[in-house]
Design a protein around this motif. Structure first.
Motif, PDB file in Angstrom:
ATOM      1  N   LEU A  83       0.833  -1.293  -0.003  1.00 22.03           N
ATOM      2  CA  LEU A  83       0.018   0.191  -0.052  1.00 22.03           C
ATOM      3  C   LEU A  83       0.851   1.312  -0.152  1.00 22.03           C
ATOM      4  O   LEU A  83       0.802   2.115  -0.856  1.00 22.03           O
ATOM      5  N   GLY A  84       1.925   1.268   0.915  1.00 19.89           N
ATOM      6  CA  GLY A  84       2.489   2.622   0.973  1.00 19.89           C
ATOM      7  C   GLY A  84       3.558   2.822  -0.009  1.00 19.89           C
ATOM      8  O   GLY A  84       3.842   3.807  -0.615  1.00 19.89           O
ATOM      9  N   THR A  85       3.842   1.664  -0.747  1.00 21.91           N
ATOM     10  CA  THR A  85       4.828   1.578  -2.035  1.00 21.91           C
ATOM     11  C   THR A  85       3.983   2.533  -3.201  1.00 21.91           C
ATOM     12  O   THR A  85       4.300   3.101  -3.831  1.00 21.91           O
ATOM     13  N   ALA A  86       2.749   1.896  -3.278  1.00 20.15           N
ATOM     14  CA  ALA A  86       1.866   2.260  -4.386  1.00 20.15           C
ATOM     15  C   ALA A  86       1.230   3.710  -4.052  1.00 20.15           C
ATOM     16  O   ALA A  86       1.048   4.534  -5.213  1.00 20.15           O
ATOM     17  N   MET A  87       0.956   4.041  -2.831  1.00 17.19           N
ATOM     18  CA  MET A  87       0.242   5.381  -2.846  1.00 17.19           C
ATOM     19  C   MET A  87       0.466   5.800  -1.237  1.00 17.19           C
ATOM     20  O   MET A  87       0.658   5.200  -0.317  1.00 17.19           O
ATOM     21  N   GLY A  88       0.389   7.302  -1.300  1.00 21.51           N
ATOM     22  CA  GLY A  88       0.328   8.061   0.203  1.00 21.51           C
ATOM     23  C   GLY A  88      -1.017   8.478   0.288  1.00 21.51           C
ATOM     24  O   GLY A  88      -1.944   8.189  -0.729  1.00 21.51           O
ATOM     25  N   GLU A  89      -1.184   9.455   1.041  1.00 20.08           N
ATOM     26  CA  GLU A  89      -2.255  10.281   1.241  1.00 20.08           C
ATOM     27  C   GLU A  89      -2.184  11.795   1.532  1.00 20.08           C
ATOM     28  O   GLU A  89      -1.123  12.181   2.183  1.00 20.08           O
ATOM     29  N   ARG A  90      -2.962  12.602   1.063  1.00 21.56           N
ATOM     30  CA  ARG A  90      -2.957  14.100   1.059  1.00 21.56           C
ATOM     31  C   ARG A  90      -4.365  14.415   1.637  1.00 21.56           C
ATOM     32  O   ARG A  90      -5.107  14.222   0.290  1.00 21.56           O
ATOM     33  N   ASN A  91      -4.593  15.136   2.541  1.00 19.17           N
ATOM     34  CA  ASN A  91      -5.981  15.544   2.869  1.00 19.17           C
ATOM     35  C   ASN A  91      -6.813  14.487   2.738  1.00 19.17           C
ATOM     36  O   ASN A  91      -8.059  14.399   2.158  1.00 19.17           O
ATOM     37  N   ALA A  92      -6.586  13.182   3.135  1.00 22.88           N
ATOM     38  CA  ALA A  92      -7.197  11.985   3.323  1.00 22.88           C
ATOM     39  C   ALA A  92      -7.663  11.243   1.793  1.00 22.88           C
ATOM     40  O   ALA A  92      -8.764  10.695   1.562  1.00 22.88           O
ATOM     41  N   ARG A  93      -7.063  11.964   0.705  1.00 27.78           N
ATOM     42  CA  ARG A  93      -7.297  11.385  -0.236  1.00 27.78           C
ATOM     43  C   ARG A  93      -5.957  10.667  -1.040  1.00 27.78           C
ATOM     44  O   ARG A  93      -4.950  11.079  -0.684  1.00 27.78           O
ATOM     45  N   PRO A  96      -1.079   8.672  -5.891  1.00 25.70           N
ATOM     46  CA  PRO A  96      -0.139   7.722  -6.034  1.00 25.70           C
ATOM     47  C   PRO A  96       1.188   8.092  -6.370  1.00 25.70           C
ATOM     48  O   PRO A  96       1.683   8.991  -6.190  1.00 25.70           O
ATOM     49  N   ARG A  97       1.994   6.716  -6.033  1.00 22.57           N
ATOM     50  CA  ARG A  97       3.508   7.085  -5.692  1.00 22.57           C
ATOM     51  C   ARG A  97       4.091   6.610  -6.891  1.00 22.57           C
ATOM     52  O   ARG A  97       5.283   6.684  -6.982  1.00 22.57           O
ATOM     53  N   LEU A  98       3.464   5.606  -7.812  1.00 23.74           N
ATOM     54  CA  LEU A  98       4.076   5.208  -8.911  1.00 23.74           C
ATOM     55  C   LEU A  98       4.041   6.104 -10.478  1.00 23.74           C
ATOM     56  O   LEU A  98       3.297   7.323 -10.125  1.00 23.74           O
ATOM     57  N   SER A  99       4.268   5.732 -11.386  1.00 23.37           N
ATOM     58  CA  SER A  99       4.186   6.578 -12.601  1.00 23.37           C
ATOM     59  C   SER A  99       3.263   6.135 -13.905  1.00 23.37           C
ATOM     60  O   SER A  99       3.076   4.924 -13.921  1.00 23.37           O
ATOM     61  N   ARG A 100       2.638   7.160 -14.547  1.00 19.22           N
ATOM     62  CA  ARG A 100       1.891   6.723 -15.544  1.00 19.22           C
ATOM     63  C   ARG A 100       2.564   6.141 -16.530  1.00 19.22           C
ATOM     64  O   ARG A 100       2.177   5.459 -17.527  1.00 19.22           O
ATOM     65  N   SER A 101       3.771   6.440 -16.725  1.00 22.27           N
ATOM     66  CA  SER A 101       4.869   5.502 -17.861  1.00 22.27           C
ATOM     67  C   SER A 101       4.972   4.107 -17.272  1.00 22.27           C
ATOM     68  O   SER A 101       5.405   3.211 -18.187  1.00 22.27           O
ATOM     69  N   PRO A 126     -11.564 -10.466  -9.966  1.00 22.73           N
ATOM     70  CA  PRO A 126     -10.146 -10.284  -9.856  1.00 22.73           C
ATOM     71  C   PRO A 126      -9.602  -9.065 -10.516  1.00 22.73           C
ATOM     72  O   PRO A 126      -8.691  -8.635 -10.249  1.00 22.73           O
ATOM     73  N   LEU A 127     -10.335  -9.199 -11.927  1.00 23.18           N
ATOM     74  CA  LEU A 127      -9.729  -7.921 -12.714  1.00 23.18           C
ATOM     75  C   LEU A 127      -9.901  -6.638 -11.982  1.00 23.18           C
ATOM     76  O   LEU A 127      -9.064  -5.802 -12.028  1.00 23.18           O
ATOM     77  N   ARG A 128     -11.235  -6.580 -11.280  1.00 29.59           N
ATOM     78  CA  ARG A 128     -11.378  -5.152 -10.810  1.00 29.59           C
ATOM     79  C   ARG A 128     -10.557  -4.906  -9.664  1.00 29.59           C
ATOM     80  O   ARG A 128      -9.988  -3.820  -9.381  1.00 29.59           O
ATOM     81  N   ALA A 129     -10.211  -6.002  -8.759  1.00 27.87           N
ATOM     82  CA  ALA A 129      -9.545  -5.956  -7.670  1.00 27.87           C
ATOM     83  C   ALA A 129      -7.895  -5.463  -8.004  1.00 27.87           C
ATOM     84  O   ALA A 129      -7.584  -4.455  -7.500  1.00 27.87           O
ATOM     85  N   MET A 130      -7.596  -6.412  -9.026  1.00 31.92           N
ATOM     86  CA  MET A 130      -6.223  -5.892  -9.459  1.00 31.92           C
ATOM     87  C   MET A 130      -5.817  -4.436 -10.189  1.00 31.92           C
ATOM     88  O   MET A 130      -5.201  -3.750 -10.015  1.00 31.92           O
ATOM     89  N   ASP A 131      -6.942  -4.044 -11.018  1.00 38.85           N
ATOM     90  CA  ASP A 131      -6.988  -2.941 -11.825  1.00 38.85           C
ATOM     91  C   ASP A 131      -7.106  -1.680 -10.608  1.00 38.85           C
ATOM     92  O   ASP A 131      -6.578  -0.784 -10.966  1.00 38.85           O
ATOM     93  N   GLU A 132      -7.995  -1.770  -9.765  1.00 43.31           N
ATOM     94  CA  GLU A 132      -7.979  -0.885  -8.646  1.00 43.31           C
ATOM     95  C   GLU A 132      -6.814  -0.573  -7.942  1.00 43.31           C
ATOM     96  O   GLU A 132      -6.209   0.564  -7.789  1.00 43.31           O
ATOM     97  N   PHE A 133      -6.004  -1.594  -7.664  1.00 40.40           N
ATOM     98  CA  PHE A 133      -4.693  -1.225  -7.007  1.00 40.40           C
ATOM     99  C   PHE A 133      -3.660  -0.551  -8.037  1.00 40.40           C
ATOM    100  O   PHE A 133      -3.137   0.401  -7.501  1.00 40.40           O
ATOM    101  N   ALA A 137      -2.300   3.442  -7.787  1.00 34.77           N
ATOM    102  CA  ALA A 137      -0.862   3.583  -7.520  1.00 34.77           C
ATOM    103  C   ALA A 137      -0.347   4.493  -8.684  1.00 34.77           C
ATOM    104  O   ALA A 137       0.955   4.954  -8.399  1.00 34.77           O
ATOM    105  N   GLY A 138      -1.153   4.690  -9.603  1.00 34.35           N
ATOM    106  CA  GLY A 138      -0.945   5.729 -10.889  1.00 34.35           C
ATOM    107  C   GLY A 138      -0.392   5.137 -11.954  1.00 34.35           C
ATOM    108  O   GLY A 138       0.171   5.824 -12.957  1.00 34.35           O
ATOM    109  N   MET A 139      -0.351   3.923 -12.280  1.00 32.81           N
ATOM    110  CA  MET A 139       0.134   3.114 -13.377  1.00 32.81           C
ATOM    111  C   MET A 139      -0.832   2.998 -14.341  1.00 32.81           C
ATOM    112  O   MET A 139      -2.180   3.377 -14.145  1.00 32.81           O
ATOM    113  N   SER A 140      -0.386   2.910 -15.754  1.00 36.23           N
ATOM    114  CA  SER A 140      -1.508   2.775 -16.822  1.00 36.23           C
ATOM    115  C   SER A 140      -1.424   1.550 -17.397  1.00 36.23           C
ATOM    116  O   SER A 140      -0.636   0.466 -17.395  1.00 36.23           O
ATOM    117  N   ARG A 141      -2.792   1.189 -17.572  1.00 37.17           N
ATOM    118  CA  ARG A 141      -3.365  -0.199 -17.967  1.00 37.17           C
ATOM    119  C   ARG A 141      -2.907  -0.612 -19.362  1.00 37.17           C
ATOM    120  O   ARG A 141      -3.315   0.141 -20.302  1.00 37.17           O
TER     121      ARG A 141
END
Length: 169
Positions: A83-93, A96-101, A126-133, A137-141
């Motif tokens: 979780l912390g590798t993938a995302m942080g929080e700002r103002n309870a939102r 993403p910590r990873l890149s769109r690239s 399963p696709l929904r759960a994996m996609d959400e993570f 995280a900020g990655m592109s599908r």
């Protein structure tokens, strides 16, 4: 499905590293949320190796079978621990910590035959759960591939192989 994806990626010139979650020592998340602040889990085990690879990779292929319309426990546990590798929080939102690239390809298989696997959520879950993570995280599908009716099959149907291979061309 994973073997097909890794072979296609190698043929396209990608460097490939495969991780089997069932061979890794990854403890359960304790919910301390330190990772949200620091970007890394304070509990030492094999999740640090996966976190480092996730941060530095260009693409991820995650292959997970459907277990009651969701990901297996090992995948859910990995998501919790990263979780912390993938995302942080700002103002309870979530932030993403990873890149769109960075891109991701999702693969799942289930025993329920089509179209029931899709109608009853066996493949969608399963696709929904994996996609959400990866999305948060900020990655592109790159894509998502579901193999319905996989029970007893020893080979991958050509249409599934072609679809997987198309993402590496």
């Amino acid at each position: 499905m994973l073997r097909c994806a890794t072979s296609a990626a190698k043929r396209a010139g990608w460097q490939v590293q495969t991780i089997n979650l069932y061979e890794k020592n990854i403890a359960f998340c304790r919910g301390c949320r330190v990772c949200i602040e620091t970007g890394r889990c304070p509990h030492q085990d094999d999740s640090q190796e996966i976190a480092a690879l996730l941060k530095s990779c260009d693409a991820v292929v995650l292959a997970a079978p459907a277990y009651w319309a969701n990901v297996p426990a090992a995948v859910k546990n990995m998501f919790d621990r990263l979780l912390g590798t993938a995302m942080g929080e700002r103002n309870a939102r979530p932030q993403p910590r990873l890149s769109r690239s960075q891109r991701y390809l999702l693969l799942t298989a289930c025993n329920t035959p089509a179209p029931f696997s899709w109608l009853f959520g066996q493949s969608r879950g399963p696709l929904r759960a994996m996609d959400e993570f990866f999305h948060y995280a900020g990655m592109s599908r790159m894509g998502r591939v579901a193999f319905s009716g996989a029970a007893g099959k020893t080979t991958l149907p050509d249409r599934i192989s072609r679809k997987i291979e198309s993402y590496w061309k």
